[in-house]
Scaffold this motif. Sequence first.
Motif, mmCIF file in Angstrom:
data_model
loop_
_atom_site.group_PDB
_atom_site.id
_atom_site.type_symbol
_atom_site.label_atom_id
_atom_site.label_comp_id
_atom_site.label_asym_id
_atom_site.label_seq_id
_atom_site.Cartn_x
_atom_site.Cartn_y
_atom_site.Cartn_z
ATOM 1 N N THR A 39 39.254 -14.636 22.353
ATOM 2 C CA THR A 39 39.805 -15.828 23.030
ATOM 3 C C THR A 39 40.967 -16.171 21.945
ATOM 4 N N ASP A 74 35.125 -25.514 23.913
ATOM 5 C CA ASP A 74 35.057 -24.323 22.876
ATOM 6 C C ASP A 74 34.552 -23.126 23.990
ATOM 7 N N ALA A 85 33.203 -19.311 24.409
ATOM 8 C CA ALA A 85 31.938 -18.699 23.774
ATOM 9 C C ALA A 85 32.019 -17.156 23.634
ATOM 10 N N SER A 135 37.643 -21.200 27.441
ATOM 11 C CA SER A 135 37.642 -22.748 27.474
ATOM 12 C C SER A 135 37.621 -23.207 28.651
ATOM 13 N N SER A 154 25.136 -16.467 20.943
ATOM 14 C CA SER A 154 26.495 -16.699 21.248
ATOM 15 C C SER A 154 27.067 -17.290 20.121
ATOM 16 N N SER A 182 30.944 -19.490 18.885
ATOM 17 C CA SER A 182 32.106 -20.226 19.417
ATOM 18 C C SER A 182 32.773 -20.939 18.306
ATOM 19 N N ASP A 183 33.904 -21.552 18.487
ATOM 20 C CA ASP A 183 34.682 -22.296 17.727
ATOM 21 C C ASP A 183 34.731 -23.721 17.626
ATOM 22 N N ARG A 184 33.321 -24.369 17.880
ATOM 23 C CA ARG A 184 32.898 -25.697 18.043
ATOM 24 C C ARG A 184 33.093 -26.255 16.729
#
Length: 334
Positions: free
Chosen positions: A70, A263, A265, A299, A315, A317-319
Amino acid sequence: MSPLHLTPLWEVLHALVPPRPASPCVPALWKYEQVRPFLMRAGEAITAEEAVRRVLILENPALRGQSAITQSLYAGLQLILPGEVAPSHRHTQSALRFIVEGTGAYTAVDGERTTMRPGDFIITPSWTWHDHGSDASEPVVWLDGLDIPMIRFFDAGFAQNDAQASQAVSKREGTSFARYGHNMAPVRHDAPFGTTSPIFSYPYERSREALHTLERDAPVDDWDGVKLRYLNPLTGGSPMPTMATFMQRLPAGFSGKPYRQTDGAVFSVVEGEGTVEVEHAGERTTFSFGPRDHFVIPSWHTSRFASGRGCVLFSYSDRPVHQALGIHQEERIT
């Protein structure tokens, strides 16, 4: 205006501030049975020492050449063979390792080794010395997840090679988990890795037990099945300041409702089979996945999971960055 490096805002405003997130990324699936032969060929072509890290990068089809899955995250599959050592180094990028295949390799972080087993989630905190090695009799493969594109955006990337290939082991395996992994912490201590979790190895055995217990004894969520997030035990937040990690169980016969989130994932299939339907801007894609497959949902792409026989998914993510900036959005569609 052009020689003065000026541009009219009104000509680009709608692109800069769109009515909804408009990621250039696309959903993608990597079938492990197709990827694995190339990993094994890489093992014949170059040693872990020569490569420093023998990895095949999972590049988003819309971001080829950028080493990104991503716009903020990196993903790759790393191979280490029996007797090899991937030499010690450190970098400002935070990293996670999720073990995909094989048992008996190890990661060493800050003087402590942890043995790798399928389904384990292992952290390499920012700017900590780390190396990988293998005492196994078989190849070991794991998913590398890093915030490389994010750190690159901030022009804040640094790396340093160690003077020795393997760092000296100064702590017994399991020391960090004994200190912080039982809902307890030393009475007097400092956070050893700053805002990163002091536990750098989260064994799958415990995660799997929790998921199956909740599947049996608690309500199953209509969107996620049974989904848990990994914690930094000192803060209650994400294990790393830039990446959140999750493990979820989709029970047999699960047919989830659609949702979307800001975010993007990356998913690794731990066990079982299922499907995910991803829709964005009128285009719909359906992936059928099985053990050790990997896929990405960008996203604000609407996704919907289903599983006939049940499955487990890891998983990340950049949460945490979205939450820190106050920009995280999620929509659960009924």
